[in-house]
Each structure stands twice: as C-alpha cells, then as structure tokens.
Design a protein around this motif. Structure first.
Motif, PDB file in Angstrom:
ATOM      1  N   ASN A   1      -7.303  -5.609  -8.600  1.00 35.69           N
ATOM      2  CA  ASN A   1      -6.866  -6.144  -7.318  1.00 35.69           C
ATOM      3  C   ASN A   1      -6.781  -7.663  -7.442  1.00 35.69           C
ATOM      4  O   ASN A   1      -7.717  -8.283  -7.957  1.00 35.69           O
ATOM      5  CB  ASN A   1      -7.851  -5.779  -6.199  1.00 35.69           C
ATOM      6  CG  ASN A   1      -7.661  -4.378  -5.660  1.00 35.69           C
ATOM      7  OD1 ASN A   1      -6.694  -4.080  -4.979  1.00 35.69           O
ATOM      8  ND2 ASN A   1      -8.602  -3.500  -5.991  1.00 35.69           N
TER       9      ASN A   1
ATOM     10  N   ASN B   1      -5.128  -1.370  -6.283  1.00 29.13           N
ATOM     11  CA  ASN B   1      -4.388  -1.667  -5.071  1.00 29.13           C
ATOM     12  C   ASN B   1      -3.884  -3.098  -5.173  1.00 29.13           C
ATOM     13  O   ASN B   1      -3.820  -3.668  -6.264  1.00 29.13           O
ATOM     14  CB  ASN B   1      -5.269  -1.444  -3.837  1.00 29.13           C
ATOM     15  CG  ASN B   1      -5.342   0.015  -3.423  1.00 29.13           C
ATOM     16  OD1 ASN B   1      -4.380   0.578  -2.916  1.00 29.13           O
ATOM     17  ND2 ASN B   1      -6.495   0.645  -3.631  1.00 29.13           N
TER      18      ASN B   1
ATOM     19  N   ASN C   1      -3.365   3.188  -4.569  1.00 29.77           N
ATOM     20  CA  ASN C   1      -2.369   3.090  -3.523  1.00 29.77           C
ATOM     21  C   ASN C   1      -1.714   1.712  -3.625  1.00 29.77           C
ATOM     22  O   ASN C   1      -1.814   1.049  -4.655  1.00 29.77           O
ATOM     23  CB  ASN C   1      -3.013   3.315  -2.151  1.00 29.77           C
ATOM     24  CG  ASN C   1      -3.295   4.788  -1.874  1.00 29.77           C
ATOM     25  OD1 ASN C   1      -2.371   5.583  -1.715  1.00 29.77           O
ATOM     26  ND2 ASN C   1      -4.574   5.163  -1.819  1.00 29.77           N
ATOM     27  N   ASN C   2      -1.044   1.302  -2.573  1.00 28.58           N
ATOM     28  CA  ASN C   2      -0.444  -0.040  -2.525  1.00 28.58           C
ATOM     29  C   ASN C   2      -0.976  -0.803  -1.323  1.00 28.58           C
ATOM     30  O   ASN C   2      -0.243  -1.515  -0.645  1.00 28.58           O
ATOM     31  CB  ASN C   2       1.085   0.065  -2.455  1.00 28.58           C
ATOM     32  CG  ASN C   2       1.671   0.736  -3.674  1.00 28.58           C
ATOM     33  OD1 ASN C   2       1.508   0.263  -4.792  1.00 28.58           O
ATOM     34  ND2 ASN C   2       2.335   1.869  -3.474  1.00 28.58           N
ATOM     35  N   LEU C   3      -2.274  -0.661  -1.083  1.00 26.27           N
ATOM     36  CA  LEU C   3      -2.910  -1.343   0.036  1.00 26.27           C
ATOM     37  C   LEU C   3      -3.058  -2.827  -0.280  1.00 26.27           C
ATOM     38  O   LEU C   3      -3.329  -3.207  -1.424  1.00 26.27           O
ATOM     39  CB  LEU C   3      -4.264  -0.713   0.328  1.00 26.27           C
ATOM     40  CG  LEU C   3      -4.196   0.768   0.748  1.00 26.27           C
ATOM     41  CD1 LEU C   3      -5.583   1.393   0.741  1.00 26.27           C
ATOM     42  CD2 LEU C   3      -3.542   0.910   2.112  1.00 26.27           C
ATOM     43  N   SER C   4      -2.908  -3.670   0.731  1.00 27.26           N
ATOM     44  CA  SER C   4      -2.860  -5.112   0.488  1.00 27.26           C
ATOM     45  C   SER C   4      -3.559  -5.866   1.608  1.00 27.26           C
ATOM     46  O   SER C   4      -4.179  -5.275   2.496  1.00 27.26           O
ATOM     47  CB  SER C   4      -1.398  -5.567   0.356  1.00 27.26           C
ATOM     48  OG  SER C   4      -0.675  -5.240   1.534  1.00 27.26           O
TER      49      SER C   4
END
Length: 204
Positions: free
Chosen positions: A131, A107, A84-87
């Motif tokens: 990450n 991510n 995903n593009n979780l940050s």
C-alpha cells in the motif's frame, strides 16, 4: 420501515462502507437492507448474535474508501479486504481490541492515521503490505504495537516505512513472522532480535 435485529450502529458502518465505494454492487448487499446479520446474512458479512464480527471481501475489485467510523465495529475480530482497489486514508483501528486478523494488503491506501494501531491488544495477524502509505514523507514504525502481545505475523512490505526499528520488536513474546522488506528503514537492527522468537525476518 422495519428494522432488523443487527446492532444499528453496525448497520450504519456497513452502509457507510457501501456509500464510499464506486462499485458497491460487487458486494451484492440488498439495496434497502437493514439487517446484515439476517437471516439471511449479507454476503461477505458474518455475525455473532446481533453484532458483525467478520467481513471477508477479498479480491472483489472493490474501488473506493473505508468509512472513518470503521472502528465502531467493536466486535470485529477478522477482516479480509486484501487484493482490492481500496484507496484514500485508512480509518483508525483504534480501540478494536477484539480484532485478531486484519488483511488490508494489496490495495491503494495512501495514508495512515497516527493512532491506527492504538489499542489493538488482541491482534495476531496484521498485513498492510503493498500500500502506498504516506508516499512523500513515509511513516515511522508504530510504537503502539508494543502492547500487542498476541501478535504473531506482521507484514508491512512496501509501505514506505522510514526510520529505525524499535527495541520492543525483539521482545514481543509471540512474534514469529516479521516482513518489512522494500521500505526505507535505517539505523541498527535492535540487539533484542538475538533473543526473539522471530523465525521469518525480511529486512531486504
């Protein structure tokens, strides 16, 4: 307002997760829903009785951060949020003793709390690879994993790990797959590796 059967604390964590996303509509969770375990259960959420024990929401394009109370999902055993593009900062996973599988790879998480690995006594597969964690300072190999005797697969590729590897890595009884390439590790490879059960080892 009616209340469903799902444990109310689990509902709060999931709603906090939703609130932290820029595009929560991708989850297709009901706007006014208060019963993730259903029936019908919310998409990507799986339960045992009234407790959430799995979230499988990989490769959805989710943007945003995870709530800092995430470790209150105390029955969670399988988490799939990879690709995903979780940050932002990862929440601590401290105390999630029932967690066996955690996929957070690919991510944009940029920080990891010092107690993230504390109490992960049941963890078997853990992937944080790709990450940009603590990019400026790096972070040291987590000593708390010494107590994770069930750990079979650990992937921390391209995570900004720095420093030396601890001796206990070679003595973890179940560890067969250790992927640590693309980091800034230094020092000597622990001598315990010669007696370990590791079959796949990436240190390049």
């Amino acid at each position: 307002m009616s209340y469903g059967a799902t444990d109310p604390n689990d509902v709060k964590v999931l709603n906090d997760f939703r609130k932290g996303l820029e595009n929560p509509e991708l989850l297709k969770w009901p706007e006014e829903g208060d019963d993730p375990c259903g029936p019908p259960s919310w998409p990507y959420v799986y339960c045992s009785g009234d407790r959430v024990n799995q979230i499988q929401a990989k490769n959805l394009g989710l943007r945003g951060s995870l709530p800092q109370n995430f470790n209150q999902l105390s029955e969670l055993y399988n988490l799939g949020l990879q690709r995903n593009n979780l940050s932002g900062m990862l929440p601590t996973f401290s105390g999630l003793s029932k967690l066996e599988f955690a996929f957070l790879d690919y991510n944009e998480f940029d920080a990891i709390p010092a107690d993230f690995f504390d109490g992960l006594s049941g963890i078997r597969v853990l992937s944080l690879e790709e990450n940009p964690l603590n990019a400026s300072s790096g972070w040291s190999f987590p000593m708390d994993l010494e107590k994770s005797g069930q750990l079979t697969n650990l992937s921390l590729v391209h995570c900004n790990l720095v420093g030396s590897l601890p001796d206990f890595l070679g003595t973890l009884p179940s560890l067969t797959n250790l992927r640590l390439s693309g980091n800034r590790l230094s020092g000597v490879i622990p001598s315990t590796f010669s007696q370990s059960s590791i079959q796949v080892l990436w240190l390049n």
